[in-house]
Motif scaffolding. Structure first.
Motif, PDB file in Angstrom:
ATOM      1  N   ALA A 160       0.817  -1.212   0.000  1.00 34.34           N
ATOM      2  CA  ALA A 160       0.000   0.000   0.000  1.00 34.34           C
ATOM      3  C   ALA A 160       0.853   1.265   0.000  1.00 34.34           C
ATOM      4  O   ALA A 160       0.455   2.293  -0.558  1.00 34.34           O
ATOM      5  CB  ALA A 160      -0.933  -0.007   1.206  1.00 34.34           C
ATOM      6  N   GLN A 161       2.018   1.196   0.614  1.00 28.83           N
ATOM      7  CA  GLN A 161       2.904   2.367   0.635  1.00 28.83           C
ATOM      8  C   GLN A 161       3.368   2.733  -0.767  1.00 28.83           C
ATOM      9  O   GLN A 161       3.655   3.900  -1.045  1.00 28.83           O
ATOM     10  CB  GLN A 161       4.107   2.087   1.545  1.00 28.83           C
ATOM     11  N   VAL A 209      -6.154   5.326  -1.348  1.00 33.83           N
ATOM     12  CA  VAL A 209      -7.387   5.181  -0.576  1.00 33.83           C
ATOM     13  C   VAL A 209      -7.640   3.692  -0.344  1.00 33.83           C
ATOM     14  O   VAL A 209      -7.107   2.838  -1.055  1.00 33.83           O
ATOM     15  CB  VAL A 209      -8.614   5.791  -1.295  1.00 33.83           C
ATOM     16  N   MET A 210      -8.437   3.416   0.670  1.00 31.49           N
ATOM     17  CA  MET A 210      -8.932   2.061   0.886  1.00 31.49           C
ATOM     18  C   MET A 210     -10.449   2.119   0.984  1.00 31.49           C
ATOM     19  O   MET A 210     -11.001   2.873   1.791  1.00 31.49           O
ATOM     20  CB  MET A 210      -8.361   1.428   2.156  1.00 31.49           C
ATOM     21  N   VAL A 264      -3.809  -1.174   8.251  1.00 28.65           N
ATOM     22  CA  VAL A 264      -3.104  -1.038   6.977  1.00 28.65           C
ATOM     23  C   VAL A 264      -3.189   0.400   6.479  1.00 28.65           C
ATOM     24  O   VAL A 264      -2.201   0.972   6.012  1.00 28.65           O
ATOM     25  CB  VAL A 264      -3.682  -2.013   5.932  1.00 28.65           C
ATOM     26  N   ALA A 265      -4.358   0.997   6.596  1.00 30.82           N
ATOM     27  CA  ALA A 265      -4.549   2.363   6.107  1.00 30.82           C
ATOM     28  C   ALA A 265      -3.662   3.353   6.856  1.00 30.82           C
ATOM     29  O   ALA A 265      -3.020   4.228   6.251  1.00 30.82           O
ATOM     30  CB  ALA A 265      -6.016   2.756   6.232  1.00 30.82           C
ATOM     31  N   GLU A 266      -3.610   3.226   8.174  1.00 27.25           N
ATOM     32  CA  GLU A 266      -2.807   4.149   8.977  1.00 27.25           C
ATOM     33  C   GLU A 266      -1.323   3.997   8.676  1.00 27.25           C
ATOM     34  O   GLU A 266      -0.594   4.981   8.539  1.00 27.25           O
ATOM     35  CB  GLU A 266      -3.079   3.913  10.456  1.00 27.25           C
ATOM     36  N   ALA A 267      -0.859   2.750   8.551  1.00 32.05           N
ATOM     37  CA  ALA A 267       0.567   2.514   8.324  1.00 32.05           C
ATOM     38  C   ALA A 267       1.009   2.939   6.932  1.00 32.05           C
ATOM     39  O   ALA A 267       2.156   3.379   6.742  1.00 32.05           O
ATOM     40  CB  ALA A 267       0.883   1.031   8.534  1.00 32.05           C
ATOM     41  N   ALA A 268       0.124   2.834   5.958  1.00 29.12           N
ATOM     42  CA  ALA A 268       0.498   3.108   4.572  1.00 29.12           C
ATOM     43  C   ALA A 268       0.038   4.484   4.097  1.00 29.12           C
ATOM     44  O   ALA A 268       0.279   4.857   2.950  1.00 29.12           O
ATOM     45  CB  ALA A 268      -0.080   2.034   3.662  1.00 29.12           C
ATOM     46  N   ARG A 294      -6.246   6.778   2.787  1.00 26.10           N
ATOM     47  CA  ARG A 294      -7.457   7.406   3.321  1.00 26.10           C
ATOM     48  C   ARG A 294      -8.611   6.424   3.226  1.00 26.10           C
ATOM     49  O   ARG A 294      -8.893   5.866   2.164  1.00 26.10           O
ATOM     50  CB  ARG A 294      -7.763   8.678   2.529  1.00 26.10           C
ATOM     51  N   LEU A 295      -9.295   6.165   4.345  1.00 21.37           N
ATOM     52  CA  LEU A 295     -10.448   5.261   4.340  1.00 21.37           C
ATOM     53  C   LEU A 295     -11.646   5.986   3.737  1.00 21.37           C
ATOM     54  O   LEU A 295     -12.000   7.082   4.156  1.00 21.37           O
ATOM     55  CB  LEU A 295     -10.782   4.802   5.760  1.00 21.37           C
ATOM     56  N   VAL A 296     -12.266   5.372   2.756  1.00 21.52           N
ATOM     57  CA  VAL A 296     -13.449   5.931   2.104  1.00 21.52           C
ATOM     58  C   VAL A 296     -14.558   4.890   2.149  1.00 21.52           C
ATOM     59  O   VAL A 296     -14.372   3.753   1.713  1.00 21.52           O
ATOM     60  CB  VAL A 296     -13.160   6.318   0.640  1.00 21.52           C
TER      61      VAL A 296
END
Length: 346
Positions: free
Chosen positions: A281-282, A288-289, A303-307, A310-312
């Protein structure tokens, strides 16, 4: 209590209410109001309502806030289904539940499957996706296969690529009963709409002209939507986009994208797989996820926070299908442009 007696009693409990429901069939035929039609999920309601108009009243088994893969139904759902003239199924587990099968057999309910029509080019355009734990080489081959998903919908008789990886992928789908979210593809909606229009006219020939005219208009709108999305998503061809639940496999296949799903066959990724997904993801250009309101996940947030994704929230069960597809496309395109702009600035 013996096993046989238990089975008999269970059958009686399932079938007993159907005696009363079955008596309503004749009354249902004589009703001068809208024809009552059942569907499994809200997007089907949109499709049927667009074709049937005011001549059709739609009953939806699975509400938009429920997980369609685990929904089991209630007595009230059974009663509503038994009062319908026709049930347009889509291939979800609840349709094979004992109460649902019993109603279709005992109440005079006509069951019309839209699943086969929706999978009309499944072999020529296999779903493009990656799940936790798969290799880089598999992803590269999947991206190559996505080209088939952008061909004209009329070319649906091709047997497609016969590579060992493709065959393995299809066997995996069969073994795990992977369900395709076919209503998230305008071209598959066209195939389903043909059957809906024909069925409504067969059941209500006096309004056949209305159904045909509505379908002609809707078909044109769906083909225009497909072309609009194809043009909008063309710059993203071959790009990965991250999701928690793999609901966008048909969408990805149609427009040459690669869906990377955290969840696989209802299971969240392991800690090792989360680490691998974070690494992938990085490097992603679509930052976005996609998550959905029916399912929450610790892994998606991690995963979203580490990479830096943005959660949508998007809703694959939204009734207004065109609006939701446009929303997803705009979300992916905007994220891609932001990433490119950021990279150029660096």
């Amino acid at each position: 209590m013996s096993r046989n007696l238990t089975s008999i009693l269970s059958g009686i409990l399932i079938l007993a209410p159907l005696v009363g429901w079955g008596c309503r069939v004749d009354d249902r035929e004589k009703n001068d109001g809208p024809m009552t039609v059942a569907v499994t999920v809200p997007p089907q309601k949109w499709l049927v309502s667009q074709i049937g108009g005011e001549k059709v009243s739609c009953v939806v088994l699975i509400p938009a806030n429920q997980d369609p893969h685990t929904f089991t139904g209630t007595d009230a759902d059974a009663a509503r289904l038994a009062r319908c003239r026709v049930f347009f199924s889509i291939g979800l587990p609840v349709e094979n539940s004992p109460w649902c099968r019993a109603i279709s057999q005992q109440s005079g309910l006509r069951v019309v499957s839209l699943a086969d029509a929706a999978h009309f080019h499944r072999n020529s355009a296999p779903p493009v996706q990656k799940v936790a734990g798969e290799t880089e080489s598999h992803l590269d081959e999947a991206a190559t296969r996505s080209d088939a998903g952008t061909e004209d919908a009329s070319d649906h008789t091709s047997e497609g690529t016969k590579s060992p990886e493709n065959e393995r992928h299809q066997r995996d789908e069969h073994d795990h009963e992977v369900f395709l979210h076919t209503w998230l593809s305008p071209r598959r909606l066209v195939a389903m709409g043909e059957i809906v229009a024909q069925t409504l006219e067969e059941l209500d020939p006096s309004n056949g002209a209305l159904y045909r005219n509505n379908w002609k208009r809707l078909r044109s709108q769906l083909l225009q939507l497909d072309e609009e999305l194809r043009e909008k998503l063309a710059p993203l061809k071959g790009q990965e986009f991250f999701v928690f639940h793999p609901a966008w496999e048909c969408f990805a296949a149609d427009y040459g994208l690669v869906q990377v799903a955290l969840e696989s066959h209802g299971k969240e990724p392991s800690d090792r797989e989360i680490t691998e997904l974070q690494r992938r993801a990085q490097r992603a250009r679509i930052k976005v996820m996609l998550v959905q309101p029916q399912i929450s996940s610790r892994a998606a947030r991690a995963v979203a926070e580490a990479a830096g994704l943005r959660l949508v929230t998007v809703n694959p069960l939204a009734e207004d299908v065109p609006r939701e597809l446009r929303h997803v496309a705009e979300t992916l395109v905007s994220a891609y442009r932001e990433r490119i702009k950021s990279s150029n600035a660096e």
